[in-house]
Enzyme design. Sequence first.
Site, PDB file in Angstrom:
ATOM      1  N   ASP A  86     -10.857 -30.870   2.848  1.00  0.00           N
ATOM      2  CA  ASP A  86     -11.650 -31.480   1.785  1.00  0.00           C
ATOM      3  C   ASP A  86     -10.919 -32.687   1.221  1.00  0.00           C
ATOM      4  O   ASP A  86      -9.683 -32.689   1.106  1.00  0.00           O
ATOM      5  CB  ASP A  86     -11.903 -30.477   0.661  1.00  0.00           C
ATOM      6  CG  ASP A  86     -12.957 -29.445   1.027  1.00  0.00           C
ATOM      7  OD1 ASP A  86     -13.729 -29.693   1.968  1.00  0.00           O
ATOM      8  OD2 ASP A  86     -13.002 -28.377   0.374  1.00  0.00           O
ATOM      9  N   GLU A 109      -9.338 -26.799   7.644  1.00  0.00           N
ATOM     10  CA  GLU A 109      -9.050 -26.056   6.415  1.00  0.00           C
ATOM     11  C   GLU A 109      -9.861 -24.767   6.317  1.00  0.00           C
ATOM     12  O   GLU A 109      -9.313 -23.705   6.000  1.00  0.00           O
ATOM     13  CB  GLU A 109      -9.354 -26.927   5.194  1.00  0.00           C
ATOM     14  CG  GLU A 109      -9.245 -26.197   3.869  1.00  0.00           C
ATOM     15  CD  GLU A 109      -9.719 -27.014   2.680  1.00  0.00           C
ATOM     16  OE1 GLU A 109      -9.888 -26.429   1.598  1.00  0.00           O
ATOM     17  OE2 GLU A 109      -9.921 -28.240   2.832  1.00  0.00           O
ATOM     18  N   TYR A 164       0.810  -1.215   0.000  1.00  0.00           N
ATOM     19  CA  TYR A 164       0.000   0.000   0.000  1.00  0.00           C
ATOM     20  C   TYR A 164       0.846   1.269   0.000  1.00  0.00           C
ATOM     21  O   TYR A 164       0.317   2.354  -0.273  1.00  0.00           O
ATOM     22  CB  TYR A 164      -0.953  -0.003   1.199  1.00  0.00           C
ATOM     23  CG  TYR A 164      -2.182  -0.841   0.959  1.00  0.00           C
ATOM     24  CD1 TYR A 164      -3.124  -0.466  -0.001  1.00  0.00           C
ATOM     25  CD2 TYR A 164      -2.397  -2.020   1.658  1.00  0.00           C
ATOM     26  CE1 TYR A 164      -4.245  -1.236  -0.245  1.00  0.00           C
ATOM     27  CE2 TYR A 164      -3.524  -2.799   1.425  1.00  0.00           C
ATOM     28  CZ  TYR A 164      -4.439  -2.396   0.469  1.00  0.00           C
ATOM     29  OH  TYR A 164      -5.547  -3.156   0.223  1.00  0.00           O
TER      30      TYR A 164
END
Length: 441
Positions: free
Chosen positions: A318, A260, A173
Site C-alpha cells: 500500500d 503485502e 499454549y
Amino acid sequence: MDLQHSTIDETHEGAFPELPNGQVSGSDSDCDVSDGPDGGWPNVQNAESDSDSEELVEDNEEDSLRFEAIQKIERLALTFLEQLADLPRNARGNKASSSSSQAAVDSRQKYPKIELQLADRQKTSSERTRVIRYPLKRRGASLKPFAQILRVMDFAHQALVDNVPLTKRDMYYKDVPLFKAQGTVDRLVDDLAVTLNLERADLKIRAASKGLICGTGLTIHLLEGETISINDLEGTLIPTGETIKRFELKGDISWILVVEKEAVFQTLCRFQFASHQSLPGPGLIITGKGYPDVATRQLVKTLSDNLPAHIPIVALVDGDAYGLDILSVYKYGSRSLRHENKKLAAKRIEWLGIWTSEIADLEIDLDALIPITPHDEKKALAVLSRPTDVLPVKWRKELTRMLHTRRKAEIEILSSSSSQRSNSLIHYLTHKICHFIEMSA
C-alpha cells in the site's frame, strides 16, 4: 553468482548465512552450491566422498552450540537462585498476614531485592537493559514477571536438552494463564536470546510460519529428507529456516515479487501470474501476510544475497505509512529483531508500487482513494522522522504527498471499477515488472 547455470568457478561471500546447511543447486548440473570454509564453491568431484565427514563436523558444531546455550540459561537461572538463597528466611514468607498495607511496604524496604537484568531491545542507547525486581516499593507488586521469564527459560532449556525445537505458539499454549497474551512470549523469547548473546534459533525456539510462496522452478529440500515443490496455482507455506537444507532452482527465474496482502497474493495465484505470458520470464511471488514472519524474511534475504543482480526483487505494498513500514522490515530490518537484522535484511528489494503520484496516470480519480485517518497521519510522521539511510527519497516524497492530499493509495484500487480496467492489477504489475527487469539488465 548465477544460480540458473550453477557455475562452479565463481566465488561468493556470505551465501545463505542465515540457514544452517543452506545451499542452492541449479538444474543444469548436479552440484550443490554453498559456502565452504573459505567462502567459495565446494569441490564437486569430492562432494559425495566428503559428505559424511562434513555432516559429522556440522553435528559436532551444533552440539557444541547447544551445550553452550544450555550453560548460559543455567547460569542465568543460578543468579536468581543465589539471590533467593541469600534472603533471610522470614523475607521469603507470606506477607499476606501483615496487619496493614504500610507494614507490607516496610517489609519490602527492609529486605534486599531479587533482580534479573535482561536486554531491552526497545532501547537504542548503549545501556539497552531492563531490570526485573522484587519486591517493589509499592502495593500490588507481583512476582509474575519473574515467573514468566523463568518459565520461558525452562521451556528453552528443555527444548535444548531434548534437542527438540519448540515454537513460540506452543510455549504460549502450555501456560496461557501465566502469559495471558502471545505477545508476552514473543517479547521474552527475543529478550532472552539477546541477553544470552544468542539468536532465537540457538534456543531451539522457532516462530510459527505464516508466509506463502508460489511460482515455478523452485524446490525446497528439508533437513529431514522431504522436498517441497513450489507451483504457480496455489501458495505453499514457507518453512522455517532451521528446517531447510538447500534450495534448488530448475530453469530461469526472471523476477521476484513480494506482496503485502494475502488476498492480492491469492488473486495472482488464481491468474497464474508467476508464469504469465505477458512477462519476459517466470518468477516467484511471496507474501508475509502483512508484517512478515522470520521465515519469510529469511527466504527473501536468501534470494537477495544469491540471485544475480539482473533479477529484480520488488515489492507491492500500500502507498501509505504502514505499507512502507512493512517494506522497511524486509529491506532494513525490524526494531524488535535489530540484533538479527544483518541476517534478515534484504537490501536489494525495491518498491514497485503502488505510489500516490501515479494515480492520475492510472486514470484513477483521486476521490476514489481512501481518506487518511489520524492513525495514518501519526504513523506517516513517525516514518518521516527516520534517518535518511533507512528512508529513501522516493519513500519520503510519496509519504509527503499522501499527507498533502489526505488520501492513501491501497493496492485494491487497482482492482476497483474506478480504474476502468477489468484486469488492471495484472496490467499494472506486468508493466512495472518489465520496467524493473529492463532497469536491472
